[in-house]
Design an enzyme around this catalytic site. Structure first.
Site, short mmCIF file in Angstrom:
data_model
loop_
_atom_site.label_atom_id
_atom_site.label_comp_id
_atom_site.label_asym_id
_atom_site.label_seq_id
_atom_site.Cartn_x
_atom_site.Cartn_y
_atom_site.Cartn_z
N ASN A 1 0.71 -0.76 0.15
CA ASN A 1 0.04 -0.25 0.20
C ASN A 1 0.86 0.79 0.03
OD1 ASN A 1 -1.70 1.80 -0.02
ND2 ASN A 1 -2.74 0.84 2.35
N ARG B 1 -2.50 -2.21 -3.66
CA ARG B 1 -3.16 -1.58 -3.52
C ARG B 1 -3.52 -0.38 -4.60
NH1 ARG B 1 -6.60 0.48 1.78
NH2 ARG B 1 -8.22 1.44 1.52
N HIS C 1 -13.40 2.07 -0.81
CA HIS C 1 -13.49 0.83 0.06
C HIS C 1 -14.04 -0.24 -0.39
CE1 HIS C 1 -13.79 3.99 3.17
NE2 HIS C 1 -12.24 4.10 2.76
N HIS D 1 -18.90 0.61 6.11
CA HIS D 1 -17.33 0.06 6.39
C HIS D 1 -17.46 1.46 7.17
CE1 HIS D 1 -12.67 0.27 5.89
NE2 HIS D 1 -12.88 1.55 5.95
N ASN E 1 -11.84 5.74 9.70
CA ASN E 1 -12.05 7.40 9.52
C ASN E 1 -12.56 8.29 8.47
OD1 ASN E 1 -10.11 9.44 10.44
ND2 ASN E 1 -8.53 9.00 9.02
N ARG F 1 -13.67 14.14 7.16
CA ARG F 1 -14.42 14.68 5.63
C ARG F 1 -15.82 15.25 5.76
NH1 ARG F 1 -12.10 9.58 2.49
NH2 ARG F 1 -10.71 9.28 4.50
N GLY G 1 -12.47 0.81 11.87
CA GLY G 1 -12.63 1.04 13.39
C GLY G 1 -13.68 1.55 14.70
N ASN H 1 -15.15 -1.13 16.47
CA ASN H 1 -15.30 -0.70 17.91
C ASN H 1 -16.27 -0.16 18.16
OD1 ASN H 1 -12.90 -2.25 18.52
ND2 ASN H 1 -11.98 -0.78 16.76
N GLU I 1 -9.02 -5.76 4.13
CA GLU I 1 -7.90 -5.54 2.75
C GLU I 1 -6.97 -6.16 2.42
OE1 GLU I 1 -8.85 -1.33 4.34
OE2 GLU I 1 -9.94 -0.56 2.45
P1 AMP Z 1 -10.01 3.52 10.72
O1 AMP Z 1 -9.57 4.15 9.96
O2 AMP Z 1 -11.30 2.22 10.14
O3 AMP Z 1 -8.67 2.83 11.41
O4 AMP Z 1 -10.90 3.57 11.72
C1 AMP Z 1 -10.20 4.98 12.77
C2 AMP Z 1 -11.30 5.65 13.55
O5 AMP Z 1 -11.60 4.70 14.54
C3 AMP Z 1 -10.43 6.35 14.39
O6 AMP Z 1 -10.69 7.45 14.52
C4 AMP Z 1 -12.13 6.01 15.32
O7 AMP Z 1 -12.74 6.96 15.16
C5 AMP Z 1 -12.33 4.75 15.71
N1 AMP Z 1 -12.39 3.68 16.93
C6 AMP Z 1 -11.18 2.78 16.61
N2 AMP Z 1 -10.93 2.53 18.22
C7 AMP Z 1 -12.19 2.52 18.29
C8 AMP Z 1 -13.12 2.83 19.91
N3 AMP Z 1 -12.53 1.62 20.50
N4 AMP Z 1 -14.46 3.08 20.31
C9 AMP Z 1 -14.60 3.63 18.94
N5 AMP Z 1 -14.38 4.43 17.98
C10 AMP Z 1 -12.98 3.41 17.32
#
Ligand code: AMP
Length: 400
Positions: free
Chosen positions: A7, A90, A180, A208, A211, A241, A331, A335, A385
């Site tokens: 990536n 990617r 995505h 999905h 961020n 965004r 994320g 979570n 991914e």
């Molecule tokens: P990603 O882009 O898939 O890595 O997701 C990142 C985002 O997931 C972060 O900016 C957080 O806002 C969110 N995130 C990660 N862990 C948690 C959690 N335990 N509770 C709430 N939001 C989370």
């Protein structure tokens, strides 16, 4: 077969090495600050971690350093570069050129290049990764491009067309592409496995939420709509965004704030979304803390995210007619039990019933969190991914 997944960003090169036979990620690493100074991060499946600083003037130097790590006699995971049988890349934007992953040759490179106006940051970076591999690996090592847009090439015209003059759309390739795709396809296929049906028989709404966030309507295994558009700005509110806004707002800002087109782009990509709404952070964890302390802007940021995800789930349910499953991934999707609970709250009459205990008990594995009586299954599925890219690379290079 050992496959390296790459990536490549404008100043970074992340990689993961898979042993396909053992379905095992042997090692992963990140070369960062390329062209600035250089930081190498490396981790093996046995838990060994290393971080070193060394000059990384360009992507070729970064890849050479990465290969030195994975083949190191003390902490490497393969004996030499020739053990790596294929490389999967990617690629951000495949435009209308790629509806599936594809073996890279000069024509494919040309196709990725043609999409640069649609992804001015991502596609040049992917090309730098591909060129670095051509320079570092022996000529016979096959490379595969896996585009984030490919899964969405099945969108029907009614979903991908913007109501702009046809001539303009044709001239600039203006349409919804969706993003995505690799993640939506992966979690969709995993959901089909959990449903016990072929993917081609499943209707799924895939959320999905990370961020960057997008939601996909999957009809009988095919993407028929995605919330992102020609760029990754459209759809639900994201970390930094904006998601859906009135299309007249950019020109409003240009007139009223004297902003240039580039300044508007910068604001929309980096200062809006959860960060703009909350004034606290783009990270939902920080916003949850502020909201719990009574911060009204943080509470509104969460309300807005929940509202928009709920709205698109409703829209896609209407478009699909029914859904076998709703999937949460990335994320936030994986979570945040609170976001899942609030998003699906009140949808009981649409056949969606969450089991709150299961929703709260999620422990990192794919899980069904719907109540037994729910007509629609609700899954949390960790996205992968890189594994999907490795699988596509193996599929396209088997026997080569
Ligand atoms: P990603 O882009 O898939 O890595 O997701 C990142 C985002 O997931 C972060 O900016 C957080 O806002 C969110 N995130 C990660 N862990 C948690 C959690 N335990 N509770 C709430 N939001 C989370």
């Amino acid at each position: 077969m050992i496959i390296m997944v790459i990536n490549s960003g404008s100043s970074s090169l992340k990689y993961k090495l898979f042993d396909m036979r053992r379905k095992l990620a042997l090692a992963k690493g990140a070369c960062e600050r390329i062209g600035i100074d250089g930081v190498m991060k490396y981790q093996t499946h046995t838990g060994l971690k290393k971080e070193t600083q060394l000059p990384l003037p360009d992507h070729k130097a970064a890849l050479t350093a990465a290969i030195a790590q994975v083949t190191d006699s003390a902490y490497g995971v393969v004996r030499n570069i020739n053990e790596i049988g294929a490389i999967g890349h990617r690629v951000g934007h495949g435009g209308v050129y790629f509806s599936d992953s594809t073996l890279i040759d000069d024509a494919v490179i040309m196709g990725i290049r043609k999409c640069i106006p649609l992804a001015p940051l991502h596609n040049p970076a992917a090309l730098m990764g591909i060129e670095a591999c051509r320079a570092v690996f022996c000529a016979g090592t096959p490379q595969v491009a896996v585009c984030d847009t490919a899964f969405h090439q099945t969108l029907p015209p009614r979903a991908y067309t913007y109501s702009l003059p046809r001539a303009l759309c044709k001239k600039h390739g203006i349409r919804r592409y969706g993003f995505h795709g690799t993640s939506h396809k992966y979690v969709g296929q995993q959901a089909a496995r959990l449903l016990g049906k072929p993917f081609e028989e499943c209707n799924i709404i895939s959320c999905h939420l990370g961020n960057g966030s997008s939601i996909t309507a999957i009809e009988r295994g095919k993407s028929i709509d995605n919330t992102m558009g020609i760029t990754s700005l459209q759809g639900v509110v994201m970390g930094t965004r904006c998601g859906d806004i009135d299309p007249a707002l950019p020109t409003f800002l240009m007139r009223e704030e004297g902003m240039s087109a580039d300044e508007v782009d910068r604001v929309l990509y980096t200062e809006t979304g959860l960060l703009g709404l909350s004034g606290v952070s783009p990270d939902l964890r920080d916003i949850e803390i502020s909201a719990a302390q009574g911060d009204a802007d943080a509470q509104n940021a969460i309300d807005t995210l929940v509202y928009q995800v709920k709205k698109y789930i409703g829209a896609y349910l209407a478009v699909l007619g029914y859904a076998d499953a709703i999937v949460f991934t990335a994320g936030i999707g994986e979570n945040s039990a609170m976001i899942r609970l609030r998003t699906l709250g009140g949808l009981e009459r649409l056949g969606i019933l969450l089991d709150e205990e299961k929703n709260n008990a999620y422990a990192g594995q794919a899980a069904d969190i719907a109540a037994a009586a729910s007509a629609v299954r609700v899954y949390i599925i960790p996205t992968d991914e890189e594994w999907m890219i490795a699988c596509d690379t193996e599929r396209l290079t088997a026997g080569s």
